[in-house]
Scaffold this motif. Structure first.
Motif, PDB file in Angstrom:
ATOM      1  N   MET A   1      42.795  33.987  27.667  1.00 27.01           N
ATOM      2  CA  MET A   1      43.291  35.092  28.487  1.00 27.01           C
ATOM      3  C   MET A   1      44.591  34.650  29.158  1.00 27.01           C
ATOM      4  SD  MET A   1      41.614  36.797  31.928  1.00 27.01           S
ATOM      5  CE  MET A   1      40.739  38.202  31.326  1.00 27.01           C
ATOM      6  N   ASN A   2      45.550  35.555  29.209  1.00 28.40           N
ATOM      7  CA  ASN A   2      46.781  35.299  29.949  1.00 28.40           C
ATOM      8  C   ASN A   2      46.485  35.311  31.435  1.00 28.40           C
ATOM      9  OD1 ASN A   2      48.276  35.176  27.585  1.00 28.40           O
ATOM     10  ND2 ASN A   2      48.718  37.352  27.606  1.00 28.40           N
ATOM     11  N   THR A   3      47.486  35.108  32.249  1.00 34.27           N
ATOM     12  CA  THR A   3      47.307  35.122  33.694  1.00 34.27           C
ATOM     13  C   THR A   3      46.787  36.486  34.134  1.00 34.27           C
ATOM     14  OG1 THR A   3      49.144  33.583  33.907  1.00 34.27           O
ATOM     15  CG2 THR A   3      48.468  34.740  35.889  1.00 34.27           C
ATOM     16  N   PRO A   4      45.669  36.519  34.853  1.00 33.83           N
ATOM     17  CA  PRO A   4      45.102  37.812  35.271  1.00 33.83           C
ATOM     18  C   PRO A   4      45.963  38.514  36.314  1.00 33.83           C
ATOM     19  CG  PRO A   4      43.844  36.001  36.220  1.00 33.83           C
ATOM     20  CD  PRO A   4      44.869  35.394  35.302  1.00 33.83           C
ATOM     21  N   THR A   5      45.895  39.833  36.293  1.00 35.83           N
ATOM     22  CA  THR A   5      46.569  40.668  37.282  1.00 35.83           C
ATOM     23  C   THR A   5      45.730  40.760  38.548  1.00 35.83           C
ATOM     24  OG1 THR A   5      47.453  41.990  35.474  1.00 35.83           O
ATOM     25  CG2 THR A   5      47.542  42.968  37.659  1.00 35.83           C
ATOM     26  N   ILE A   6      44.416  40.778  38.365  1.00 39.44           N
ATOM     27  CA  ILE A   6      43.465  40.954  39.463  1.00 39.44           C
ATOM     28  C   ILE A   6      42.381  39.887  39.310  1.00 39.44           C
ATOM     29  CG2 ILE A   6      41.755  42.518  40.492  1.00 39.44           C
ATOM     30  CD1 ILE A   6      43.405  44.818  39.069  1.00 39.44           C
ATOM     31  N   LEU A  18      38.299  42.294  45.483  1.00 35.04           N
ATOM     32  CA  LEU A  18      39.307  42.103  44.450  1.00 35.04           C
ATOM     33  C   LEU A  18      40.645  41.771  45.099  1.00 35.04           C
ATOM     34  CD1 LEU A  18      38.351  45.302  42.450  1.00 35.04           C
ATOM     35  CD2 LEU A  18      37.622  42.972  41.945  1.00 35.04           C
ATOM     36  N   THR A  19      41.400  40.899  44.455  1.00 35.19           N
ATOM     37  CA  THR A  19      42.718  40.517  44.958  1.00 35.19           C
ATOM     38  C   THR A  19      43.761  40.737  43.877  1.00 35.19           C
ATOM     39  OG1 THR A  19      41.719  38.824  46.377  1.00 35.19           O
ATOM     40  CG2 THR A  19      44.089  38.647  45.971  1.00 35.19           C
ATOM     41  N   HIS A  20      44.826  41.433  44.239  1.00 35.40           N
ATOM     42  CA  HIS A  20      45.972  41.645  43.358  1.00 35.40           C
ATOM     43  C   HIS A  20      46.810  40.375  43.411  1.00 35.40           C
ATOM     44  CE1 HIS A  20      50.034  43.359  42.411  1.00 35.40           C
ATOM     45  NE2 HIS A  20      49.303  43.888  41.434  1.00 35.40           N
ATOM     46  N   LYS A  21      46.960  39.713  42.276  1.00 32.26           N
ATOM     47  CA  LYS A  21      47.596  38.391  42.246  1.00 32.26           C
ATOM     48  C   LYS A  21      49.043  38.405  42.739  1.00 32.26           C
ATOM     49  CE  LYS A  21      46.484  34.903  40.523  1.00 32.26           C
ATOM     50  NZ  LYS A  21      46.112  33.615  41.007  1.00 32.26           N
ATOM     51  N   ASN A  22      49.839  39.393  42.347  1.00 33.60           N
ATOM     52  CA  ASN A  22      51.259  39.392  42.715  1.00 33.60           C
ATOM     53  C   ASN A  22      51.502  39.610  44.201  1.00 33.60           C
ATOM     54  OD1 ASN A  22      52.053  38.886  40.100  1.00 33.60           O
ATOM     55  ND2 ASN A  22      52.531  41.014  39.642  1.00 33.60           N
ATOM     56  N   SER A  23      50.652  40.404  44.835  1.00 30.96           N
ATOM     57  CA  SER A  23      50.898  40.778  46.233  1.00 30.96           C
ATOM     58  C   SER A  23      49.898  40.181  47.211  1.00 30.96           C
ATOM     59  CB  SER A  23      50.845  42.302  46.374  1.00 30.96           C
ATOM     60  OG  SER A  23      49.527  42.768  46.123  1.00 30.96           O
ATOM     61  N   SER A  24      48.807  39.659  46.714  1.00 32.27           N
ATOM     62  CA  SER A  24      47.690  39.155  47.534  1.00 32.27           C
ATOM     63  C   SER A  24      46.974  40.269  48.303  1.00 32.27           C
ATOM     64  CB  SER A  24      48.150  38.056  48.503  1.00 32.27           C
ATOM     65  OG  SER A  24      48.630  36.948  47.776  1.00 32.27           O
ATOM     66  N   GLN A  25      47.277  41.525  48.008  1.00 33.83           N
ATOM     67  CA  GLN A  25      46.561  42.641  48.624  1.00 33.83           C
ATOM     68  C   GLN A  25      45.116  42.621  48.140  1.00 33.83           C
ATOM     69  OE1 GLN A  25      47.584  45.337  50.713  1.00 33.83           O
ATOM     70  NE2 GLN A  25      49.372  44.074  51.092  1.00 33.83           N
ATOM     71  N   GLN A  26      44.198  42.975  49.043  1.00 31.69           N
ATOM     72  CA  GLN A  26      42.787  42.960  48.689  1.00 31.69           C
ATOM     73  C   GLN A  26      42.155  44.337  48.870  1.00 31.69           C
ATOM     74  OE1 GLN A  26      41.028  39.837  51.121  1.00 31.69           O
ATOM     75  NE2 GLN A  26      41.205  38.437  49.383  1.00 31.69           N
ATOM     76  N   ILE A  27      41.174  44.608  48.018  1.00 35.00           N
ATOM     77  CA  ILE A  27      40.353  45.795  48.188  1.00 35.00           C
ATOM     78  C   ILE A  27      38.893  45.379  48.023  1.00 35.00           C
ATOM     79  CG2 ILE A  27      42.062  47.514  47.477  1.00 35.00           C
ATOM     80  CD1 ILE A  27      40.748  47.563  44.737  1.00 35.00           C
ATOM     81  N   THR A  28      38.050  46.122  48.683  1.00 30.10           N
ATOM     82  CA  THR A  28      36.615  45.906  48.589  1.00 30.10           C
ATOM     83  C   THR A  28      36.004  47.143  47.957  1.00 30.10           C
ATOM     84  OG1 THR A  28      36.619  44.544  50.569  1.00 30.10           O
ATOM     85  CG2 THR A  28      34.522  45.531  49.956  1.00 30.10           C
ATOM     86  N   THR A  29      35.038  46.936  47.076  1.00 26.69           N
ATOM     87  CA  THR A  29      34.276  48.061  46.538  1.00 26.69           C
ATOM     88  C   THR A  29      32.830  47.924  46.987  1.00 26.69           C
ATOM     89  OG1 THR A  29      33.678  46.998  44.436  1.00 26.69           O
ATOM     90  CG2 THR A  29      35.744  48.247  44.502  1.00 26.69           C
ATOM     91  N   ASP A  30      32.179  49.048  47.102  1.00 31.38           N
ATOM     92  CA  ASP A  30      30.788  49.081  47.523  1.00 31.38           C
ATOM     93  C   ASP A  30      30.091  50.161  46.704  1.00 31.38           C
ATOM     94  OD1 ASP A  30      28.605  48.357  49.072  1.00 31.38           O
ATOM     95  OD2 ASP A  30      29.195  49.531  50.819  1.00 31.38           O
ATOM     96  N   ALA A  31      28.872  49.886  46.307  1.00 26.72           N
ATOM     97  CA  ALA A  31      28.110  50.921  45.612  1.00 26.72           C
ATOM     98  C   ALA A  31      27.893  52.093  46.562  1.00 26.72           C
ATOM     99  CB  ALA A  31      26.769  50.367  45.136  1.00 26.72           C
ATOM    100  N   PRO A  32      27.950  53.322  46.038  1.00 32.60           N
ATOM    101  CA  PRO A  32      27.726  54.489  46.899  1.00 32.60           C
ATOM    102  C   PRO A  32      26.271  54.590  47.324  1.00 32.60           C
ATOM    103  CG  PRO A  32      28.015  55.170  44.624  1.00 32.60           C
ATOM    104  CD  PRO A  32      28.256  53.692  44.656  1.00 32.60           C
ATOM    105  N   LYS A  33      26.051  55.333  48.388  1.00 30.55           N
ATOM    106  CA  LYS A  33      24.686  55.503  48.910  1.00 30.55           C
ATOM    107  C   LYS A  33      23.742  56.099  47.872  1.00 30.55           C
ATOM    108  CE  LYS A  33      25.822  55.829  53.802  1.00 30.55           C
ATOM    109  NZ  LYS A  33      25.751  56.640  55.013  1.00 30.55           N
TER     110      LYS A  33
END
Length: 136
Positions: A1-6, A18-33
């Motif tokens: 695999m090449n360098t991952p984006t995420i 999850l972390t965006h490699k280029n910007s270091s921005q993070q998001i969290t996901t959660d299963a819905p209720k």
């Protein structure tokens, strides 16, 4: 695999970070209720719907810039509906509202381009995409 984006990982209790490699921005996901989760963050399917809407807005911005159009600050509303069995996205309804006047030809051009955004073209045809545009 090449360098991952995420990059990311499972944090337990049906939550991922999850972390965006280029910007270091993070998001969290959660299963819905309604799927055994807490519903305290975007679900993965929410991100799909959000990706479609933000992709459309981005393409509108790019195409408006190419024509030197003032599009103001368009707003978006997204409604995602799920199918029960098999559990999957059934439909994504998006309303894009402009706060500036646009000529009819420019409207038609931007609407057509938005509908051809990369995410829209990447989604399964089984997902209904209902896109509405509103103007002042």
């Amino acid at each position: 695999m090449n360098t991952p984006t995420i990059i990311g990982g499972y944090e337990g209790e049906l939550r991922c970070k999850l972390t965006h490699k280029n910007s270091s921005q993070q998001i969290t996901t959660d299963a819905p209720k309604d799927n055994n989760g807490k519903g305290e963050a975007f679900s993965p399917t929410d991100l799909v719907a959000a990706a479609l809407g933000s992709c459309m807005l981005t393409i509108i911005g790019i195409r408006a810039n190419s024509r030197k159009l003032d599009i103001g600050e368009p707003r978006i509303s997204i409604l995602k509906s799920m199918q029960a069995s098999p559990r999957k996205i059934d439909a994504i309804k998006i309303e894009i509202e402009f706060d500036v006047q646009l000529e009819l030809d420019d409207r038609k051009f931007l609407e057509s381009e938005a509908r051809k955004c990369p995410v829209a073209l990447s989604l399964s045809e089984s997902i209904k995409q209902e896109i509405n545009f509103k103007y002042i």
